[in-house]
Design an enzyme around this catalytic site. Structure first.
Site, short mmCIF file in Angstrom:
data_model
loop_
_atom_site.label_atom_id
_atom_site.label_comp_id
_atom_site.label_asym_id
_atom_site.label_seq_id
_atom_site.Cartn_x
_atom_site.Cartn_y
_atom_site.Cartn_z
N HIS A 247 0.85 -1.19 0.00
CA HIS A 247 0.00 0.00 0.00
C HIS A 247 0.89 1.25 0.00
O HIS A 247 1.79 1.39 0.84
CB HIS A 247 -0.94 0.01 1.20
CG HIS A 247 -1.97 1.08 1.05
ND1 HIS A 247 -3.17 0.88 0.41
CD2 HIS A 247 -1.94 2.39 1.38
CE1 HIS A 247 -3.84 2.01 0.37
NE2 HIS A 247 -3.12 2.95 0.96
N ALA A 248 0.65 2.15 -0.94
CA ALA A 248 1.54 3.30 -1.14
C ALA A 248 1.60 4.18 0.10
O ALA A 248 0.58 4.43 0.74
CB ALA A 248 1.05 4.11 -2.33
N HIS B 210 -6.29 0.52 5.67
CA HIS B 210 -6.29 1.53 6.74
C HIS B 210 -6.93 1.02 8.03
O HIS B 210 -6.63 1.54 9.10
CB HIS B 210 -6.99 2.80 6.26
CG HIS B 210 -6.34 3.37 5.03
ND1 HIS B 210 -6.44 2.78 3.80
CD2 HIS B 210 -5.56 4.46 4.86
CE1 HIS B 210 -5.77 3.48 2.92
NE2 HIS B 210 -5.22 4.50 3.52
N TYR C 250 -9.28 11.44 3.95
CA TYR C 250 -9.42 11.30 2.50
C TYR C 250 -10.73 11.90 2.00
O TYR C 250 -10.80 12.39 0.88
CB TYR C 250 -9.33 9.82 2.09
CG TYR C 250 -8.03 9.19 2.49
CD1 TYR C 250 -6.83 9.54 1.86
CD2 TYR C 250 -7.97 8.26 3.53
CE1 TYR C 250 -5.63 8.97 2.24
CE2 TYR C 250 -6.77 7.69 3.91
CZ TYR C 250 -5.61 8.04 3.27
OH TYR C 250 -4.41 7.48 3.66
N HIS D 12 0.02 11.77 -5.83
CA HIS D 12 -0.52 11.84 -4.46
C HIS D 12 0.61 11.73 -3.44
O HIS D 12 0.72 12.55 -2.52
CB HIS D 12 -1.54 10.70 -4.26
CG HIS D 12 -2.05 10.61 -2.86
ND1 HIS D 12 -3.24 11.17 -2.47
CD2 HIS D 12 -1.51 10.05 -1.74
CE1 HIS D 12 -3.42 10.96 -1.17
NE2 HIS D 12 -2.38 10.27 -0.71
N GLU D 13 1.45 10.73 -3.60
CA GLU D 13 2.53 10.50 -2.62
C GLU D 13 3.54 11.65 -2.63
O GLU D 13 4.05 12.05 -1.58
CB GLU D 13 3.23 9.16 -2.89
CG GLU D 13 2.33 7.95 -2.71
CD GLU D 13 1.61 7.89 -1.37
OE1 GLU D 13 2.12 8.43 -0.38
OE2 GLU D 13 0.51 7.32 -1.33
N HIS E 262 2.77 14.46 -0.47
CA HIS E 262 3.22 14.31 0.92
C HIS E 262 4.71 14.69 1.04
O HIS E 262 5.09 15.43 1.93
CB HIS E 262 3.06 12.86 1.39
CG HIS E 262 1.65 12.40 1.55
ND1 HIS E 262 0.73 13.07 2.31
CD2 HIS E 262 1.00 11.30 1.08
CE1 HIS E 262 -0.43 12.41 2.29
NE2 HIS E 262 -0.28 11.34 1.55
N GLU F 217 -3.39 14.97 2.64
CA GLU F 217 -3.86 14.04 1.61
C GLU F 217 -4.28 14.75 0.33
O GLU F 217 -4.43 14.12 -0.72
CB GLU F 217 -5.03 13.21 2.14
CG GLU F 217 -4.68 12.33 3.34
CD GLU F 217 -3.54 11.37 3.08
OE1 GLU F 217 -3.26 11.06 1.91
OE2 GLU F 217 -2.89 10.95 4.07
O1 X8Z Z 1 -4.13 5.36 1.06
C1 X8Z Z 1 -4.13 6.19 0.17
C2 X8Z Z 1 -2.82 6.70 -0.40
C3 X8Z Z 1 -1.75 6.76 0.61
S1 X8Z Z 1 -1.99 7.96 1.83
C4 X8Z Z 1 -2.36 5.80 -1.50
N1 X8Z Z 1 -5.30 6.60 -0.36
C5 X8Z Z 1 -6.58 6.10 0.10
C6 X8Z Z 1 -6.78 4.63 -0.22
O2 X8Z Z 1 -6.02 4.07 -1.01
O3 X8Z Z 1 -7.72 4.04 0.30
C7 X8Z Z 1 -5.45 7.59 -1.43
C8 X8Z Z 1 -6.90 7.61 -1.74
C9 X8Z Z 1 -7.61 6.95 -0.61
ZN ZN Z 2 -1.75 9.92 1.23
#
Ligand code: X8Z
Ligand code: ZN
Length: 643
Positions: A375-376, A540, A550, A405-406, A409, A433
């Site tokens: 997960h990024a 998450h 988000y 997105h990254e 940050h 975010e």
């Molecule tokens: O988790 C993330 C990013 C890293 S902060 C890739 N996002 C959420 C997800 O993947 O559920 C970005 C959009 C929503």
């Molecule tokens: Zn993020």
């Protein structure tokens, strides 16, 4: 001090005023331990408070850098040993943060310089999962958190019958997978590509088998962190999380409802349109024309963003402007090139390039020989130069956007690096975010043409309204941006209720699907029961990263884009604006980023947008031509609304 974006940051920055913390700290029914001896009771002075904050900044900086390094190694090389080392680091950092969070209460009621008062407040609310003061429980909690995240990272689905009756895409993926097991990266790719409902169901069910073993540990993690929150004077962890937005927690909840009501009609139009197209594709036996959409048919494991089914729902007479997946492949763009495109975007706005260590130390692609958390995420290892990105980049449009997105940050980290330790954070977590996503809104057809990825720009809208190409582009964008809104909102509705005890462990799964139905209008593709733990199949939740950020980011990013486009003097519709190369917009953005968490978030919002609140009119403006088009289509097709 916000060290890891998209991680369960131990010290996630938030901001609030004394009155808000007082309102947050009213334990409902449960008596909090008497930790809050005021300045009057302890005879503490302003000089004591200043020294306390100085010490906290020094010691916390040291201990979190150590913990970050251990976490980095663990996330990029999951073994029992790295898990233990990471848990040790987190334990030490949590213990120290807890000590300072408890100690900060001593200085309430003193006349203090505003920055010292703010730092004290931040100290009291910046632990995502507070541990009880008892060392044995601290150890148990950190082991649980790290272990749950590691389980997610190691999660795989090993179909018993490999290629067999699957689609060609699946057959390839199975053939590629050495051990015939699919990790989340492979599963996501298949969910995006497959159009076979049976196969999609199989993948969906397969992945959701990783989480039932998490259930008892998740319940225990909730219990322990709630105990920690109560020791800090909060009635539960959810209240603590909601305290981070410069307003009383209850006001935050109603503010979210205000924003949701602003955007809900747009979501309902999109939902109705997408469902009517899916009924055409799969038939009413698979997709109920008046009911919720089965969650496995939307091109994404969690049905959170739907862009991958664009081809399925695009009207046949409207040609898509381009397919970013194909453009990247046609131009032979490699994963690392994608990061360079992102960095160049920030450089074009006037930001300094990232140091060589970023390129040397980041994980851009999935290592072949070990488990990692794919997960990024973006990391600020040492609060200075050592920023990193951790991804398993695949060459596809979705990851092109995620790279931006990254980098949002990592450029934010750098922009506030001269702030004192406790102010190194986003104005609130939604800001953090939103930055990279705002940049990705400038990845327009014109921008792609400018950087040589798209040969021909589709015709622009004319005076009479939006062109077909505009509608196609907006529909593609809405499938990601608008579809996400209820998902972004519901994850923490669920967790807040879990933390408050309103949702009990025996109802975890039932309540999860109630919320998914209520907000998203999606249903589980097969019957579920309390033998399942579907929330844990989302990163998450497993990793304890708060999620409301988000939802906020989806609203803020359009506000930011509207303001930046104005600053750049770009005329025309918001969806066609790219701020690429515009130094004035870059300077304005940098001004806000450099503030870090030093001021309440409305001040930061004002610095960039002139507004002091979240405002969904920007996202509604952006999608206005699409909303009109969707409503026309729904009327024409007699597509029912709602479920
Ligand atoms: O988790 C993330 C990013 C890293 S902060 C890739 N996002 C959420 C997800 O993947 O559920 C970005 C959009 C929503
Ligand atoms: Zn993020």
């Amino acid at each position: 001090m916000r060290t890891r974006a998209c991680r369960s940051s131990l010290l996630t920055i938030c901001c609030l005023l004394t009155t808000f913390i007082a309102l947050a700290q009213k334990p409902a029914g449960k008596k909090a331990p008497a930790v809050h001896k005021s300045a009057a009771a302890t005879h503490a002075t302003a000089a004591d408070a200043i020294k306390f904050v100085d010490d906290a900044e020094k010691r916390l900086a040291d201990v979190t850098v150590k913990s970050n390094r251990a976490d980095w190694v663990q996330a990029t090389y999951i073994t029992d040993d790295t898990e233990a080392i990471a848990a040790d680091g987190e334990k030490e950092a949590t213990a120290l943060s807890t000590e300072y969070a408890l100690g900060a209460a001593k200085y309430t009621g003193l006349q203090l310089p505003p920055d010292v008062a703010r730092k004290l407040l931040l100290l009291r609310i910046s632990i995502t999962l507070p541990a009880p003061t008892n060392p044995a429980e601290q150890e148990e909690l950190t082991k649980l958190r790290v272990g749950l995240e590691a389980d997610y990272g190691k999660g795989k689905y090993c179909p018993s019958q490999a290629a067999g009756e699957s689609s060609p895409a699946a057959a390839n993926a199975f053939a590629d997978a050495e051990d015939k097991c699919l990790d989340i990266t492979a599963l996501e790719r298949l969910m995006a590509q497959s159009r076979d409902p049976k196969q999609l169901l199989d993948l969906w069910v397969g992945w959701h088998k990783i989480s039932p073993p998490m259930r008892p540990r998740y319940a225990r993690l909730t219990e322990l962190s709630n105990k920690g929150a109560r020791e800090l004077g909060f009635s539960d962890v959810g209240v603590l999380w909601r305290a981070g937005y410069d307003m009383p927690p209850d006001q935050f909840t109603s503010d979210l409802e205000r924003l949701w009501q602003q955007v809900r009609p747009l979501y309902l139009s999109l939902h109705a349109y997408v469902r009517s197209q899916l009924v055409k594709k799969y038939g009413p036996a698979v997709v109920p024309p008046n009911g919720p959409i089965p969650a496995h048919l939307l091109g994404n494991m969690w049905a959170q963003e739907w862009g991958n089914i664009y081809q399925l729902v695009a009207p046949p007479d409207v040609k898509a402007p381009y397919d970013l997946d194909e453009l990247l492949k046609a131009k032979k763009v490699a994963p690392l090139d994608m990061v360079h495109y992102g960095e160049n975007f920030f450089k074009s706005l006037g930001f300094s390039p990232h140091p060589q260590s970023f390129w040397d130390r980041s994980q851009f692609t999935k290592p072949r020989d070990r488990d990692v958390v794919c997960h990024a995420s973006a990391w600020d290892i040492d609060n200075q130069e050592d920023v990193r990105l951790k991804m398993c980049i695949q060459v596809r449009g979705e990851d092109f956007i995620t790279v931006h997105h990254e980098l949002g940050h990592t450029f934010y980290f750098r922009a506030y690096e001269n702030q004192p330790y406790l102010f190194k954070g986003g104005a609130n977590d939604g800001f953090h975010e939103a930055i990279g996503d705002t940049m990705a809104l400038s990845v327009t057809p014109e921008y792609l043409h400018q950087v040589g990825l798209l040969d021909q720009v589709p015709p622009a809208s004319n005076a009479a309204g939006s062109s077909d190409a505009d509608i196609a582009y907006l529909l593609r964008q809405a499938l990601d941006k608008v579809a996400f809104l209820p998902f972004g909102l519901l994850i923490d509705q669920w967790r807040w209720k879990v933390f408050s005890g309103e949702i009990k462990p025996e109802d975890y799964n039932k309540s999860w699907w109630e919320l998914r139905l209520k907000y998203q209008g999606v249903s589980p593709p097969v019957a579920r029961s309390e033998a399942d733990f579907d929330p844990g199949a989302k990163y998450h939740v497993a990793a304890s990263v708060p999620y409301m950020r988000y939802f906020l980011a989806r609203i803020y990013q359009f506000q930011f884009q509207r303001a930046l486009c104005k600053e750049a003097g770009v005329a025309g519709p918001l969806y066609r604006c790219s701020i690429y190369g515009n130094k004035a917009a870059g300077a304005k953005l940098n001004k806000m980023l450099a503030m870090g968490a030093s001021k309440p978030w409305p001040d930061a919002m004002e610095a960039l947008t002139g507004q002091r609140e979240g405002d969904a009119t920007a996202i509604l403006d952006y999608f206005a031509p699409l909303k009109k088009w969707l409503d026309e289509q729904n009327a024409k097709n007699n597509a029912p609304m709602g479920w």
